[in-house]
Enzyme design. Structure first.
Site, short mmCIF file in Angstrom:
data_model
loop_
_atom_site.label_atom_id
_atom_site.label_comp_id
_atom_site.label_asym_id
_atom_site.label_seq_id
_atom_site.Cartn_x
_atom_site.Cartn_y
_atom_site.Cartn_z
CB CYS A 180 -0.96 -0.01 1.19
SG CYS A 180 -2.13 -1.39 1.12
CG HIS A 315 -1.59 4.45 5.27
ND1 HIS A 315 -1.54 4.45 3.89
CD2 HIS A 315 -1.78 3.15 5.64
CE1 HIS A 315 -1.67 3.19 3.45
NE2 HIS A 315 -1.84 2.40 4.48
CG HIS A 354 -6.59 1.08 1.95
ND1 HIS A 354 -5.65 1.60 1.08
CD2 HIS A 354 -5.86 0.40 2.88
CE1 HIS A 354 -4.44 1.25 1.46
NE2 HIS A 354 -4.53 0.52 2.54
#
Length: 436
Positions: A180, A315, A354
């Site tokens: 990620c 994040h 996400h």
């Protein structure tokens, strides 16, 4: 502001393009989504052959967490004009949609920067794309009508290579998989390449299109999915993440060249840094010490003090372990024990979910747009802030409403983070000068 090793000719962003859930396909549409405080989640797609009903019911088994029929999906993920890019229809079907979307968004980023993609053939233009395998296409060992195109159609390295081939780019081209953190890591490598004259111009960013629902199943077993299908970064009610898709690409150039060529400057890149957790509490468990060290290193290179940073795009996955670790790391670095108002913190995952390998690029696009406008858009679904830090004492604020940019001396400075389950951490610091 000190250049602190950046030299007198910094790297700047001169072009940007975005595709995100909610039908977003321009920076302006992305900003409208953010400023309107909209959530862009939708039911699972029905045109990908996913066993949607089985996914929903199957996740109710012992040891699994229920999967909700919600995600941040691109409505035009399958849309592609192969003839425009000189690709045959058969090869186009064999191509991972991530190749198709990355090619399209990279083209638009160049156009956004006033650069004709057809004029780049043979020039030292680099291409750095963050992406991960998302499970598209059959096994290469199976004989199908697509056999012969699948090896190039599904290889991660070809995501960047296809862009370079189509445009005839002669600079470095690479796809970076750091889970990620992929997109922000690719952005970091691209910035370094332009600084070191590996290329005069670079395309950098990330892409994620889910070829299978595998990540939903895996995180269901790990109990890391949201209880209700909504992503609540930094909220006391956060119970897990929601998966999404998207792409964001940036065009990078030296500032002197951008001014010479008459290119619009979206933002200046003050610093980018990448590091690794090393051995932490587990293979996928984040390291607060590594994150805090990364933040401090980025600020040193940028030549800015923590209190000069007005906005932090975290994040912020909405998972309890991830958010707790990140909040504590941010407080250690950006916190102000004097009780003064500090940086405004949020995460675009509250709007779109996400987007995995593309998450850092979509977060970067958010801070660039916010810095230009002098306002910080809200982070959604925060009824009560996470109790993991003392917000009032430690000088961080959650951006719950559209808020004017905090007053700081000089340019508007923002930071963005991305962390990967591989242990890779990435952080970028950018600025926007309203006068320039």
């Amino acid at each position: 502001m000190s250049d602190n090793g950046r030299g007198d000719d910094p790297v700047v962003i001169v072009g940007m393009a975005i595709e995100a859930p909610g039908g977003v396909d321009t920076p302006e549409a992305y900003w409208a989504l953010l400023s309107d405080a909209r959530e862009a989640l939708s039911p699972f797609p029905t045109d990908r052959g996913w066993p949607v009903a089985e996914l929903i019911t199957g996740s109710r088994r012992d040891g699994f967490k229920p999967i909700h029929d919600l995600g941040g999906f691109l409505c035009n993920a399958a849309a592609f004009d192969p003839a425009f890019f000189g690709i045959s229809p058969r090869e186009a079907v064999a191509m991972d949609p991530q190749q198709r979307v990355a090619l399209r968004v990279a083209w638009r980023a160049l156009e956004n920067g006033g650069i004709n993609p057809d004029d780049l053939g043979g020039h030292d233009v680099g291409c750095y794309i963050g992406a991960s395998d998302t499970g598209y296409a059959p096994d290469l060992a199976d004989f199908t009508e697509l056999t012969g195109h699948l090896i190039t159609g599904t290889a991660l390295g070809v995501i960047s290579g296809r862009i370079a081939y189509t445009l005839g780019l002669a600079g470095p081209a690479m796809t970076i998989d750091a889970s990620c953190a992929s997109a922000l890591a690719a952005f970091h490598v691209a910035v370094q390449a332009v600084r070191s004259d590996d290329c005069a111009l670079a395309i950098a960013g990330g892409v994620c299109i889910m070829g299978s629902p595998g990540f939903f199943v895996e995180f269901s077993r790990q109990h890391a999915l949201s209880d209700d299908g909504h992503c609540r970064p930094y909220s006391a009610q956060a119970t897990g993440t929601v998966w999404a898709e998207g792409a964001a690409m940036f065009v990078l150039q030296r500032k002197s060249a951008a001014l010479r060529d008459g290119h619009r400057i979206w933002a200046e890149v003050l610093a980018t840094k990448v590091n690794q957790d090393g051995r932490s509490a587990g293979l996928t468990a984040p390291s607060g010490a590594a994150q805090a060290a990364l933040f401090r290193n980025a600020l040193r290179t940028a030549g800015v003090r923590p209190e000069q940073v007005g906005m932090i795009e975290g994040h912020g996955t909405g998972t309890r372990l991830g958010d707790r670790t990140e909040l504590q790391s941010l407080a250690q670095t950006y916190g102000d024990t004097s009780g003064a108002s500090g940086a405004l913190l949020g995460s675009v995952k509250s709007n779109i979910g996400h987007a995995q390998a593309a998450a850092g690029a979509l977060g970067l696009a958010k801070v660039v747009l916010a810095a230009q406008r002098g306002v910080v858009p809200p982070s959604l679904h925060v009824d009560e802030a996470s109790p993991e830090i003392e917000w009032d004492r430690q000088g961080l604020r959650l951006a719950r409403d559209m808020t004017p940019w905090p007053v700081t001396d000089g340019d508007r400075v923002a930071a963005v983070s991305a962390f990967g389950m591989s242990g890779t951490n990435a952080h970028a610091v950018i600025s926007y000068d309203e006068v320039a």
